[in-house]
Design a protein around this motif. Structure first.
Motif, PDB file in Angstrom:
ATOM      1  N   SER A 197      34.227  85.589  63.709  1.00 33.55           N
ATOM      2  CA  SER A 197      35.374  86.242  64.340  1.00 33.55           C
ATOM      3  C   SER A 197      36.539  86.423  63.377  1.00 33.55           C
ATOM      4  O   SER A 197      37.347  87.341  63.542  1.00 33.55           O
ATOM      5  N   GLY A 198      36.649  85.554  62.373  1.00 30.12           N
ATOM      6  CA  GLY A 198      37.753  85.646  61.424  1.00 30.12           C
ATOM      7  C   GLY A 198      37.399  85.032  60.095  1.00 30.12           C
ATOM      8  O   GLY A 198      36.398  84.315  59.961  1.00 30.12           O
ATOM      9  N   VAL A 199      38.241  85.287  59.094  1.00 30.03           N
ATOM     10  CA  VAL A 199      37.955  84.811  57.737  1.00 30.03           C
ATOM     11  C   VAL A 199      37.906  83.290  57.672  1.00 30.03           C
ATOM     12  O   VAL A 199      37.192  82.719  56.833  1.00 30.03           O
ATOM     13  N   GLU A 200      38.634  82.625  58.561  1.00 27.49           N
ATOM     14  CA  GLU A 200      38.652  81.161  58.536  1.00 27.49           C
ATOM     15  C   GLU A 200      37.276  80.559  58.794  1.00 27.49           C
ATOM     16  O   GLU A 200      36.996  79.428  58.366  1.00 27.49           O
ATOM     17  N   GLU A 201      36.393  81.317  59.454  1.00 33.06           N
ATOM     18  CA  GLU A 201      35.066  80.794  59.749  1.00 33.06           C
ATOM     19  C   GLU A 201      34.129  80.830  58.541  1.00 33.06           C
ATOM     20  O   GLU A 201      33.017  80.302  58.604  1.00 33.06           O
ATOM     21  N   THR A 202      34.579  81.425  57.448  1.00 35.82           N
ATOM     22  CA  THR A 202      33.775  81.417  56.221  1.00 35.82           C
ATOM     23  C   THR A 202      34.200  80.300  55.275  1.00 35.82           C
ATOM     24  O   THR A 202      33.587  80.122  54.221  1.00 35.82           O
ATOM     25  N   VAL A 203      35.236  79.550  55.628  1.00 35.10           N
ATOM     26  CA  VAL A 203      35.741  78.485  54.771  1.00 35.10           C
ATOM     27  C   VAL A 203      34.715  77.350  54.694  1.00 35.10           C
ATOM     28  O   VAL A 203      34.106  76.974  55.699  1.00 35.10           O
ATOM     29  N   VAL A 204      34.524  76.812  53.495  1.00 33.32           N
ATOM     30  CA  VAL A 204      33.662  75.650  53.291  1.00 33.32           C
ATOM     31  C   VAL A 204      34.554  74.421  53.301  1.00 33.32           C
ATOM     32  O   VAL A 204      35.359  74.219  52.384  1.00 33.32           O
ATOM     33  N   ALA A 205      34.450  73.613  54.366  1.00 35.92           N
ATOM     34  CA  ALA A 205      35.338  72.464  54.517  1.00 35.92           C
ATOM     35  C   ALA A 205      34.556  71.284  55.086  1.00 35.92           C
ATOM     36  O   ALA A 205      33.684  71.453  55.942  1.00 35.92           O
ATOM     37  N   GLY A 206      34.893  70.100  54.609  1.00 36.38           N
ATOM     38  CA  GLY A 206      34.237  68.887  55.069  1.00 36.38           C
ATOM     39  C   GLY A 206      34.329  67.813  54.003  1.00 36.38           C
ATOM     40  O   GLY A 206      35.089  67.944  53.033  1.00 36.38           O
ATOM     41  N   ASP A 207      33.540  66.757  54.171  1.00 38.69           N
ATOM     42  CA  ASP A 207      33.560  65.710  53.159  1.00 38.69           C
ATOM     43  C   ASP A 207      32.746  66.136  51.936  1.00 38.69           C
ATOM     44  O   ASP A 207      32.164  67.231  51.899  1.00 38.69           O
ATOM     45  N   GLU A 208      32.710  65.274  50.931  1.00 39.28           N
ATOM     46  CA  GLU A 208      32.064  65.631  49.664  1.00 39.28           C
ATOM     47  C   GLU A 208      30.606  66.033  49.846  1.00 39.28           C
ATOM     48  O   GLU A 208      30.145  67.023  49.253  1.00 39.28           O
ATOM     49  N   SER A 209      29.881  65.301  50.656  1.00 37.51           N
ATOM     50  CA  SER A 209      28.454  65.602  50.799  1.00 37.51           C
ATOM     51  C   SER A 209      28.231  66.931  51.503  1.00 37.51           C
ATOM     52  O   SER A 209      27.340  67.709  51.123  1.00 37.51           O
ATOM     53  N   ALA A 210      29.044  67.234  52.524  1.00 37.66           N
ATOM     54  CA  ALA A 210      28.896  68.500  53.242  1.00 37.66           C
ATOM     55  C   ALA A 210      29.224  69.682  52.346  1.00 37.66           C
ATOM     56  O   ALA A 210      28.508  70.705  52.330  1.00 37.66           O
ATOM     57  N   VAL A 211      30.310  69.566  51.587  1.00 35.52           N
ATOM     58  CA  VAL A 211      30.697  70.664  50.699  1.00 35.52           C
ATOM     59  C   VAL A 211      29.667  70.836  49.591  1.00 35.52           C
ATOM     60  O   VAL A 211      29.289  71.968  49.246  1.00 35.52           O
ATOM     61  N   GLU A 212      29.168  69.734  49.044  1.00 43.44           N
ATOM     62  CA  GLU A 212      28.166  69.846  47.990  1.00 43.44           C
ATOM     63  C   GLU A 212      26.910  70.566  48.485  1.00 43.44           C
ATOM     64  O   GLU A 212      26.334  71.386  47.766  1.00 43.44           O
ATOM     65  N   ARG A 213      26.483  70.288  49.706  1.00 44.01           N
ATOM     66  CA  ARG A 213      25.309  70.972  50.251  1.00 44.01           C
ATOM     67  C   ARG A 213      25.520  72.479  50.300  1.00 44.01           C
ATOM     68  O   ARG A 213      24.623  73.257  49.958  1.00 44.01           O
ATOM     69  N   THR A 214      26.713  72.898  50.705  1.00 43.82           N
ATOM     70  CA  THR A 214      26.975  74.334  50.794  1.00 43.82           C
ATOM     71  C   THR A 214      27.080  74.964  49.409  1.00 43.82           C
ATOM     72  O   THR A 214      26.602  76.080  49.192  1.00 43.82           O
ATOM     73  N   VAL A 215      27.684  74.256  48.460  1.00 44.97           N
ATOM     74  CA  VAL A 215      27.738  74.769  47.082  1.00 44.97           C
ATOM     75  C   VAL A 215      26.322  75.000  46.560  1.00 44.97           C
ATOM     76  O   VAL A 215      26.025  76.048  45.962  1.00 44.97           O
ATOM     77  N   ARG A 216      25.435  74.052  46.788  1.00 43.95           N
ATOM     78  CA  ARG A 216      24.053  74.203  46.331  1.00 43.95           C
ATOM     79  C   ARG A 216      23.348  75.342  47.075  1.00 43.95           C
ATOM     80  O   ARG A 216      22.491  76.019  46.504  1.00 43.95           O
ATOM     81  N   ALA A 217      23.723  75.575  48.329  1.00 43.57           N
ATOM     82  CA  ALA A 217      23.130  76.676  49.087  1.00 43.57           C
ATOM     83  C   ALA A 217      23.499  78.026  48.471  1.00 43.57           C
ATOM     84  O   ALA A 217      22.684  78.955  48.470  1.00 43.57           O
ATOM     85  N   TYR A 218      24.704  78.131  47.944  1.00 41.77           N
ATOM     86  CA  TYR A 218      25.090  79.377  47.261  1.00 41.77           C
ATOM     87  C   TYR A 218      24.211  79.610  46.033  1.00 41.77           C
ATOM     88  O   TYR A 218      23.798  80.744  45.761  1.00 41.77           O
ATOM     89  N   ALA A 219      23.937  78.562  45.274  1.00 44.10           N
ATOM     90  CA  ALA A 219      23.075  78.706  44.098  1.00 44.10           C
ATOM     91  C   ALA A 219      21.681  79.149  44.509  1.00 44.10           C
ATOM     92  O   ALA A 219      21.090  80.048  43.887  1.00 44.10           O
ATOM     93  N   GLU A 220      21.156  78.556  45.565  1.00 47.99           N
ATOM     94  CA  GLU A 220      19.823  78.923  46.039  1.00 47.99           C
ATOM     95  C   GLU A 220      19.787  80.350  46.582  1.00 47.99           C
ATOM     96  O   GLU A 220      18.739  80.999  46.568  1.00 47.99           O
ATOM     97  N   ALA A 221      20.931  80.844  47.043  1.00 48.89           N
ATOM     98  CA  ALA A 221      21.008  82.200  47.597  1.00 48.89           C
ATOM     99  C   ALA A 221      21.055  83.276  46.527  1.00 48.89           C
ATOM    100  O   ALA A 221      20.955  84.466  46.836  1.00 48.89           O
ATOM    101  N   GLY A 222      21.228  82.876  45.264  1.00 44.13           N
ATOM    102  CA  GLY A 222      21.254  83.860  44.183  1.00 44.13           C
ATOM    103  C   GLY A 222      22.611  84.075  43.549  1.00 44.13           C
ATOM    104  O   GLY A 222      22.743  84.918  42.647  1.00 44.13           O
TER     105      GLY A 222
END
Length: 307
Positions: free
Chosen positions: A248-273
């Motif tokens: 619904s808005g740009v805020e829903e694309t923000v990567v936020a959370g503790d270190e482990s949650a953010v690290e998982r999403t960072v690695r997901a970007y690498a896997e996505a290309g």
């Protein structure tokens, strides 16, 4: 995947911005990029930062094309390339109709046509070639010579299929914003790669811009992003990519959370290309320090150096 930061911010001094770049370099990050709005000149900032902070790559993500003739921007970009010791990436984009028409008084008619013609003139100019280009929207005749400057890579801000195709066909890759890992994987990377392959070009760079906050209050961070940047959700190109993702808005694309949650999403970007993640750290002083500390840890640096 490389890691970089988006440097700058409202009300910051030049020393503040250079300090952000220095922190990123000390954290072992690969790059620092600057955005062009109505404040600091992004290309000049990149040149200054590169001279002040050795080693780290610099770039624009992005500078607007409509107010800058290709000959003028080629001169700026090659000057920055020489000043940086050839560590500069030029990211460009047409910006948005409401901004270009309101602030610059220029027509935003058919931005894809404008970008195709702009790149047709700009890219050979960056190679030091003589150009005599006459299109529907612009004329460029001349040559730019800057000793010691190699042609900088060119990235195109692109979210839709037409612009993504041009990013692969005519540029060295794409820089995105408000795109999650799934969208990078199933939309951005395939489209730009197909276009580059069809044009006989090397594998394109995919630079994914994302707001990141290592925080104990992810919903609070998203609420603050909505308050400060929510108006961007209504710009047509952003609305289209958000709708594609069911956001619904740009805020829903923000990567936020503790270190482990953010690290998982960072690695997901690498896997996505994504070949490079361009992080905009968000939050209060502690949250920003935690965010940069995580990025430093991912680069094998002591987190304390990033604070």
């Amino acid at each position: 995947m490389k890691l970089g930061v988006a440097a700058g911010g409202i009300g910051l001094s030049l020393d503040d911005v250079i300090g952000q770049v220095r922190e990123a370099a000390e954290a072992g990050l690969d790059s620092a990029y600057f955005n062009q709005i109505l404040s600091w000149d992004a290309v000049q900032l990149a040149a200054l930062a590169a001279r002040e902070v050795p080693g780290i790559a610099v770039g624009t993500a992005v500078t607007q094309t409509y107010p800058r003739h290709p000959l003028a921007l080629a001169g700026q970009a090659l000057t920055t390339q020489a000043a940086s010791g050839n560590r500069f990436t030029l990211g460009i984009g047409p910006s948005h109709g409401p901004l270009i028409e309101k602030h610059f008084g220029l027509s935003y008619d058919r931005p894809a046509r404008h970008i195709r013609e702009y790149l047709s003139a700009l890219v050979p100019l960056l190679r030091g070639e003589q150009v005599d280009y006459h299109g529907e929207t612009l004329t460029a005749a001349g040559r730019v010579e800057v000793p010691g400057a190699e042609p900088p890579p060119v990235l195109l801000a692109a979210l839709g299929p037409v612009m993504l195709r041009m990013a692969g066909e005519l540029a060295d890759g794409v820089v995105t914003v408000w795109t999650g890992p799934e969208t990078i994987a199933d939309h951005v990377t395939p489209a730009v790669t197909r276009a580059a392959t069809a044009a006989g070009r090397p594998r394109p760079r995919v630079v994914a811009g994302v707001i990141v906050s290592v925080t104990a209050d992810p919903e609070g961070v998203r609420r603050r992003v909505a308050e400060s940047l929510g108006a961007a959700s209504d710009l047509p190109s952003y609305r289209a990519i958000l709708d594609r993702q069911g956001r619904s808005g740009v805020e829903e694309t923000v990567v936020a959370g503790d270190e482990s949650a953010v690290e998982r999403t960072v690695r997901a970007y690498a896997e996505a290309g994504a070949t490079e993640l361009l992080v905009s750290p968000f939050g209060d002083e502690r949250e920003r320090a935690r965010t940069l500390g995580l990025l430093a840890a991912l680069r094998g640096r002591p987190a304390g150096r990033a604070q």
